[in-house]
Design a protein around this motif. Structure first.
Motif, short mmCIF file in Angstrom:
data_model
loop_
_atom_site.label_atom_id
_atom_site.label_comp_id
_atom_site.label_asym_id
_atom_site.label_seq_id
_atom_site.Cartn_x
_atom_site.Cartn_y
_atom_site.Cartn_z
N TYR A 306 0.82 -1.23 0.00
CA TYR A 306 0.00 0.00 0.00
C TYR A 306 0.85 1.27 0.00
CZ TYR A 306 -4.39 -2.44 0.00
OH TYR A 306 -5.45 -3.20 -0.38
N GLN A 307 2.06 1.17 0.50
CA GLN A 307 2.97 2.32 0.38
C GLN A 307 3.22 2.60 -1.11
OE1 GLN A 307 6.50 2.38 2.89
NE2 GLN A 307 7.65 3.41 1.27
N GLY A 308 3.34 1.52 -1.87
CA GLY A 308 3.50 1.66 -3.32
C GLY A 308 2.30 2.32 -3.97
N ARG A 309 1.12 1.95 -3.50
CA ARG A 309 -0.11 2.57 -4.04
C ARG A 309 -0.14 4.06 -3.70
NH1 ARG A 309 -2.02 0.98 -8.00
NH2 ARG A 309 0.18 0.64 -8.17
N ARG A 310 0.22 4.35 -2.43
CA ARG A 310 0.24 5.76 -1.99
C ARG A 310 1.19 6.57 -2.87
NH1 ARG A 310 3.85 7.44 3.02
NH2 ARG A 310 5.31 6.76 1.40
N ASP A 311 2.39 6.03 -3.09
CA ASP A 311 3.39 6.76 -3.85
C ASP A 311 2.98 6.91 -5.32
OD1 ASP A 311 4.76 6.90 -1.51
OD2 ASP A 311 6.23 5.35 -2.01
N ARG A 312 2.32 5.88 -5.81
CA ARG A 312 1.85 5.94 -7.20
C ARG A 312 0.81 7.06 -7.36
NH1 ARG A 312 2.58 5.85 -12.19
NH2 ARG A 312 1.08 4.78 -13.50
N PHE A 313 -0.12 7.11 -6.44
CA PHE A 313 -1.15 8.15 -6.49
C PHE A 313 -0.50 9.53 -6.38
CE2 PHE A 313 -4.65 10.61 -4.30
CZ PHE A 313 -5.44 10.75 -5.43
N ALA A 314 0.45 9.65 -5.45
CA ALA A 314 1.12 10.94 -5.25
C ALA A 314 1.81 11.38 -6.55
CB ALA A 314 2.14 10.82 -4.12
N ALA A 315 2.49 10.43 -7.21
CA ALA A 315 3.19 10.78 -8.46
C ALA A 315 2.19 11.20 -9.53
CB ALA A 315 4.01 9.59 -8.94
N LEU A 316 1.06 10.50 -9.56
CA LEU A 316 0.07 10.79 -10.61
C LEU A 316 -0.58 12.17 -10.43
CD1 LEU A 316 -1.64 7.28 -10.87
CD2 LEU A 316 -0.49 8.50 -12.74
N VAL A 317 -0.70 12.65 -9.20
CA VAL A 317 -1.36 13.95 -9.01
C VAL A 317 -0.35 15.08 -8.80
CG1 VAL A 317 -3.53 13.00 -8.14
CG2 VAL A 317 -1.72 13.62 -6.51
N ALA A 318 0.96 14.73 -8.92
CA ALA A 318 2.00 15.72 -8.61
C ALA A 318 1.86 16.99 -9.45
CB ALA A 318 3.38 15.10 -8.80
N ASP A 319 1.48 16.84 -10.71
CA ASP A 319 1.38 18.06 -11.53
C ASP A 319 -0.06 18.58 -11.62
OD1 ASP A 319 0.46 15.98 -13.01
OD2 ASP A 319 1.60 16.44 -14.83
N SER A 320 -0.88 18.25 -10.65
CA SER A 320 -2.22 18.84 -10.57
C SER A 320 -2.13 20.09 -9.68
CB SER A 320 -3.21 17.85 -9.96
OG SER A 320 -2.97 17.73 -8.57
N ARG A 321 -3.26 20.74 -9.48
CA ARG A 321 -3.24 21.92 -8.61
C ARG A 321 -3.55 21.55 -7.16
NH1 ARG A 321 -6.55 26.75 -10.48
NH2 ARG A 321 -8.10 25.24 -11.24
N PHE A 322 -3.74 20.25 -6.90
CA PHE A 322 -3.90 19.80 -5.51
C PHE A 322 -2.53 19.73 -4.82
CE2 PHE A 322 -7.62 18.05 -7.64
CZ PHE A 322 -8.64 18.28 -6.73
N THR A 323 -2.52 19.89 -3.51
CA THR A 323 -1.27 19.74 -2.75
C THR A 323 -1.42 18.56 -1.81
OG1 THR A 323 -1.28 22.15 -2.70
CG2 THR A 323 0.42 21.05 -1.42
N LEU A 324 -0.39 17.71 -1.79
CA LEU A 324 -0.45 16.52 -0.93
C LEU A 324 -0.17 16.87 0.53
CD1 LEU A 324 1.82 14.23 -3.08
CD2 LEU A 324 -0.54 13.70 -2.51
N VAL A 325 -0.95 16.27 1.41
CA VAL A 325 -0.63 16.31 2.84
C VAL A 325 0.00 14.96 3.14
CG1 VAL A 325 -1.61 16.48 5.17
CG2 VAL A 325 -2.68 17.73 3.27
N PRO A 326 1.23 14.91 3.65
CA PRO A 326 1.89 13.60 3.82
C PRO A 326 1.02 12.60 4.59
CG PRO A 326 3.39 15.40 4.38
CD PRO A 326 2.04 16.02 4.13
N SER A 327 0.95 11.36 4.09
CA SER A 327 0.16 10.32 4.75
C SER A 327 1.10 9.21 5.22
CB SER A 327 -0.87 9.75 3.75
OG SER A 327 -1.44 8.57 4.27
#
Ligand code: GLN
Length: 397
Positions: A306-327
């Motif tokens: 699931y860490q892999g899933r988390r990182d995958r999602f983070a990479a996919l939205v990295a160039d969106s206008r959303f900002t990640l809050v570390p999980s």
């Protein structure tokens, strides 16, 4: 008198007044509402927290085998003994805590039932129960049904840590229970050993119990470790710790969880549990016991997965206008949308569904007063295909 005029409320032909039914003011849970909307609108569903992935094949085989093994009548009220034993062994192996399976473990219909029973067991009319906002939505209604009063203490933004100054200000002689959740839904934040010690000091000499919701205990990332309340001297004696097989075995639909507590508190939980569900699906309990007895690597590997899933999602939205809050744990990722909109979360969430076809979960239903930050919760326990489809849409927002 015709049958139509006889209503349970005695309210005549107009029928019962729905607002007189308990908890009706809470409406339908946000998870049901959002999953329904996702289906209706054909949106990508990153709302309700459930994985796209199947339980391990060995577990499915064990349960299938036990379905054919004549375990079709009631399981013992507290749980199938071999499962209780496996649970105790797992806690010992994983956290080094010793638990008596017979007197300290109760298998429940999902963690939600364990939480409900623990709350009903100790909260009396007029008692105060401290909830740390945002918190999972089943706590407050259970407190209300018990006649207690939920005292909401906000977690500290941006990291969702416990604000001990606020918390100690909220503890009174009426405090019966403090509810803690780690890893935390919706933020993924973790309670640390230091937090637990401070809580132990704070509650010393009070009559307050602790309910520790640890349903995501295996889902902790970046090499960090889950700190269970069961390992904290001064708290363990007053704590109900709640766990979930659904979350750690990719089987949320099986609704099997358990509560671990000292013998006296376990008896209190069982007092309620015996009248709520009495016992839980026998073949599934037997199957889980067989599976756990094989020391399945699956349970150790699931965090990396699931860490892999988390990182995958983070990479996919990295160039969106959303900002990640570390999980740091769970299968949830908070995204800050303040660069896109300053609308309240429920409105923004519904806009996201209508205009972009992605379902998330707003934080307002987890709080007494809406959070200051502009945040939505996304479930990343999804296949690449689902995450990609969601991210493509999120990048347009
Ligand atoms: N725990 C799940 C979540 O947070 C939902 C459980 C439910 O639907 N009641 O999404």
């Amino acid at each position: 008198m015709t049958r139509d005029t006889v209503t349970p409320s005695g309210g005549g032909s107009a029928g019962p007044d729905p607002s007189r039914f308990k908890l009706s003011h809470h409406g339908t849970t946000i998870f049901t509402v959002m999953s329904r909307l996702a289906a209706e609108k054909g949106a990508v569903n990153l709302g309700q927290g459930f994985p796209d992935f199947e339980p391990p094949p060995q577990l499915l085989e064990s349960v299938a085998r036990q379905l054919g093994a004549r375990h079709n009548q009631y399981a013992p009220m507290a749980g199938v003994p071999s499962l209780l034993e496996q649970i105790a062994m797992r806690l010992e192996a994983r956290y080094g805590v010793t638990v008596d399976p017979e007197t300290q473990v109760t298998v429940t219909a999902g963690a939600t039932e364990a939480i409900f029973c623990a709350i009903q067991a100790v909260v009396h009319a007029g008692d105060e129960v401290i909830l740390l906002d945002p918190c999972f939505d089943c706590y407050a209604p259970a407190v209300e049904l018990a006649g207690g009063r939920a005292v909401r203490v906000p977690l500290a933004l941006p990291g969702f840590g416990i604000d001990f100054a606020l918390l100690s200000g909220a503890v009174t002689s009426r405090t019966r229970l403090v509810v803690v959740n780690t890893p935390h839904n919706p933020s993924g934040a973790l309670v640390t050993g230091g937090d637990w010690s401070r809580l132990a000091t704070l509650l010393e000499g009070t009559g307050a119990y602790v309910l520790s919701d640890e349903v995501y205990d295996h889902l902790v990332y970046d090499g960090r470790r889950h700190a269970t309340v069961l390992g904290v001297p001064g708290l363990r004696e007053r704590a109900f710790a709640v766990f979930s097989f659904g979350k750690v075995c990719n089987a949320t639909g099986w609704k099997i969880g358990y509560c671990v507590a000292p013998a006296a508190l376990t008896e209190a939980v069982r007092n309620i549990h015996q009248y709520v569900t009495f016992s839980v699906s026998a073949p599934v309990q037997w199957g889980l016991a067989d599976f756990l007895a094989t020391r399945p690597p699956f349970l150790d590997d699931i965090a990396a997965f699931y860490q892999g899933r988390r990182d995958r999602f983070a990479a996919l939205v990295a160039d969106s206008r959303f900002t990640l809050v570390p999980s740091a744990g769970t299968y949830f990722q908070l995204l800050d949308y303040s660069r896109i909109s300053d609308r309240p979360d429920v409105e923004f969430c519904s806009d996201l569904i209508d205009r972009h076809g992605v379902v998330a979960i707003p934080l307002s239903p987890f709080c007494e007063s809406p959070p200051a930050a502009r945040l939505l919760r996304f479930c990343f326990a999804k296949s690449d295909e689902t995450l990609q489809a969601a991210a493509e849409r999120l990048r347009r927002a």
